[in-house]
Design a protein around this motif. Structure first.
Motif, PDB file in Angstrom:
ATOM      1  N   MET A 182       0.858  -1.334   0.079  1.00  0.00           N
ATOM      2  CA  MET A 182       0.151   0.054   0.088  1.00  0.00           C
ATOM      3  C   MET A 182       1.012   1.400  -0.225  1.00  0.00           C
ATOM      4  SD  MET A 182      -2.714   1.143   2.838  1.00  0.00           S
ATOM      5  CE  MET A 182      -1.477   1.638   4.012  1.00  0.00           C
ATOM      6  N   GLU A 235       3.665   1.624  -1.162  1.00  0.00           N
ATOM      7  CA  GLU A 235       4.373   1.737  -2.446  1.00  0.00           C
ATOM      8  C   GLU A 235       3.475   2.224  -3.491  1.00  0.00           C
ATOM      9  OE1 GLU A 235       7.452   1.687  -2.989  1.00  0.00           O
ATOM     10  OE2 GLU A 235       8.323   1.284  -0.980  1.00  0.00           O
ATOM     11  N   LEU A 236       2.144   2.462  -3.542  1.00  0.00           N
ATOM     12  CA  LEU A 236       1.347   2.283  -4.486  1.00  0.00           C
ATOM     13  C   LEU A 236       1.605   3.896  -5.390  1.00  0.00           C
ATOM     14  CD1 LEU A 236      -2.184   1.185  -3.032  1.00  0.00           C
ATOM     15  CD2 LEU A 236      -0.601   0.279  -5.089  1.00  0.00           C
ATOM     16  N   TYR A 285       4.438   3.317  -7.456  1.00  0.00           N
ATOM     17  CA  TYR A 285       4.216   2.447  -8.641  1.00  0.00           C
ATOM     18  C   TYR A 285       3.649   3.206  -9.746  1.00  0.00           C
ATOM     19  CZ  TYR A 285       1.982  -1.839 -10.648  1.00  0.00           C
ATOM     20  OH  TYR A 285       1.646  -2.707 -11.583  1.00  0.00           O
ATOM     21  N   SER A 313       9.647   0.630  -6.249  1.00  0.00           N
ATOM     22  CA  SER A 313       8.084   0.620  -6.339  1.00  0.00           C
ATOM     23  C   SER A 313       7.631  -0.547  -7.254  1.00  0.00           C
ATOM     24  CB  SER A 313       7.591   1.741  -6.465  1.00  0.00           C
ATOM     25  OG  SER A 313       7.566   2.788  -5.391  1.00  0.00           O
ATOM     26  N   ALA A 330       5.625  -3.998  -6.400  1.00  0.00           N
ATOM     27  CA  ALA A 330       4.203  -4.438  -7.184  1.00  0.00           C
ATOM     28  C   ALA A 330       4.341  -5.993  -7.445  1.00  0.00           C
ATOM     29  CB  ALA A 330       4.090  -3.306  -8.191  1.00  0.00           C
ATOM     30  N   TRP A 336       4.313  -8.353  -5.080  1.00  0.00           N
ATOM     31  CA  TRP A 336       2.667  -8.902  -4.686  1.00  0.00           C
ATOM     32  C   TRP A 336       2.027  -9.602  -5.847  1.00  0.00           C
ATOM     33  CZ3 TRP A 336      -1.065  -7.125  -8.039  1.00  0.00           C
ATOM     34  CH2 TRP A 336      -2.503  -7.321  -7.662  1.00  0.00           C
ATOM     35  N   TYR A 376      -2.884  -0.628 -13.542  1.00  0.00           N
ATOM     36  CA  TYR A 376      -2.710  -0.099 -12.077  1.00  0.00           C
ATOM     37  C   TYR A 376      -3.874   0.093 -11.524  1.00  0.00           C
ATOM     38  CZ  TYR A 376      -1.647   3.327  -8.217  1.00  0.00           C
ATOM     39  OH  TYR A 376      -1.777   3.761  -7.161  1.00  0.00           O
ATOM     40  N   GLN A 424      -5.322  -3.158  -9.740  1.00  0.00           N
ATOM     41  CA  GLN A 424      -4.479  -3.566  -8.689  1.00  0.00           C
ATOM     42  C   GLN A 424      -4.596  -2.709  -7.435  1.00  0.00           C
ATOM     43  OE1 GLN A 424      -0.254  -4.640 -10.067  1.00  0.00           O
ATOM     44  NE2 GLN A 424      -1.329  -4.210 -12.182  1.00  0.00           N
ATOM     45  N   MET A 425      -4.668  -1.426  -7.669  1.00  0.00           N
ATOM     46  CA  MET A 425      -4.750  -0.445  -6.518  1.00  0.00           C
ATOM     47  C   MET A 425      -6.074  -0.582  -5.704  1.00  0.00           C
ATOM     48  SD  MET A 425      -6.537   2.735  -5.640  1.00  0.00           S
ATOM     49  CE  MET A 425      -6.817   3.436  -7.334  1.00  0.00           C
ATOM     50  N   ILE A 464      -5.340  -3.568  -3.740  1.00  0.00           N
ATOM     51  CA  ILE A 464      -4.224  -3.446  -2.601  1.00  0.00           C
ATOM     52  C   ILE A 464      -4.601  -2.604  -1.496  1.00  0.00           C
ATOM     53  CG2 ILE A 464      -1.847  -2.749  -2.150  1.00  0.00           C
ATOM     54  CD1 ILE A 464      -1.242  -4.051  -5.071  1.00  0.00           C
ATOM     55  N   LEU A 465      -5.250  -1.459  -1.837  1.00  0.00           N
ATOM     56  CA  LEU A 465      -5.665  -0.250  -0.898  1.00  0.00           C
ATOM     57  C   LEU A 465      -6.366  -0.722   0.456  1.00  0.00           C
ATOM     58  CD1 LEU A 465      -5.178   2.540   0.146  1.00  0.00           C
ATOM     59  CD2 LEU A 465      -7.071   3.315  -1.456  1.00  0.00           C
TER      60      LEU A 465
END
Length: 248
Positions: free
Chosen positions: A54, A56-57, A60, A151, A155, A158, A225, A228-229, A232-233
């Motif tokens: 999170m 590193e989002l 990324y 970053s 990713a 993950w 992205y 994925q975000m 992940i968030l």
């Protein structure tokens, strides 16, 4: 007599220090330096890693779009392929293999970003070797671009750990080995499974895609992205809560 008592107290104090001091390094190694394996097997590692994912989002996304931090598509995909070369994930192989082909990327083992990504992959982003490699990368690329490379590596860590965890759980389900399933495995499969199903379908479609110019490659990466975000968030926030608010 006084000298003897004083000597005894000093000896006793030294014994206590020698007994207790090693405890702190061992604890730090357990919580901070434990390397992520091919799949997640403990809640502690899962929560710790998702907190870092999170964090590193922003970096990324910056690797694709932010002036002064963005990287060219060849570097982007070379980093992704390199990190995936250890504990390889078939979803990541399919996706970034095709994106690399479309961008015309073939990892150069001597490129600074690739050298760092190689160390990151073997060390799972932790430990003295990774820190030394990042310091060298910063000297060659500058702090901003080096941070973008790092970053990207997080990713991909993950992606490959999630993909491998999903496949491990799927194998247990297909073999009806239900009694060996853990709550963590069920959570990862249920939460991330639909996303990785879509990635599998996308991988098949990308095999038909032609090479694309750099701007199009960047656009594709930035678009990927977003989902994925979005996964992940929320998991990252839940992980911070599970760790008592710690983002370290």
């Amino acid at each position: 007599f006084a000298s003897s008592v004083t000597g005894s107290r000093q000896a006793s104090s030294l014994q206590k220090c020698s007994h207790t001091e090693p405890e702190l390094p061992r604890h730090k190694m357990t919580t901070d330096e434990t390397k992520t394996g091919k799949v997640w097997t403990s809640w502690a590692t899962f929560f710790r890693d998702h907190t870092r994912f999170m964090v590193e989002l922003p970096g990324y996304l910056a690797a694709y779009l932010w002036p002064g931090r963005s990287l060219d598509p060849i570097t982007l995909e070379s980093v992704m392929l390199t990190v995936n070369s250890v504990n390889t994930c078939p979803y990541c192989t399919g996706l970034h293999g095709q994106l690399a082909r479309m961008a015309g990327a073939e990892p150069d083992a001597q490129a600074p970003a690739v050298k760092y990504a190689t160390t990151f992959a073997h060390e799972a982003g932790r430990g003295a070797d990774e820190r030394a490699a990042f310091e060298s990368l910063s000297k060659e690329l500058g702090d901003r671009k080096a941070s973008s490379v790092r970053s990207l590596c997080w990713a991909l860590l993950w992606g490959k750990t999630t993909g491998n965890s999903i496949n491990s759980t799927r194998s247990k389900l297909l073999s009806l080995d239900l009694m060996s399933l853990t709550a963590l495995e069920v959570l990862v499969f249920a939460y991330y499974g639909p996303l990785f199903l879509v990635i599998g379908v996308l991988n098949a479609l990308l095999t038909k895609a032609p090479p694309v110019p750099p701007w199009a490659s960047t656009l594709v990466g930035a678009t990927l992205y977003v989902p994925q975000m979005m996964h992940i968030l929320p998991m990252g926030l839940a992980s911070v809560a599970a760790r008592g608010g710690s983002v370290a």
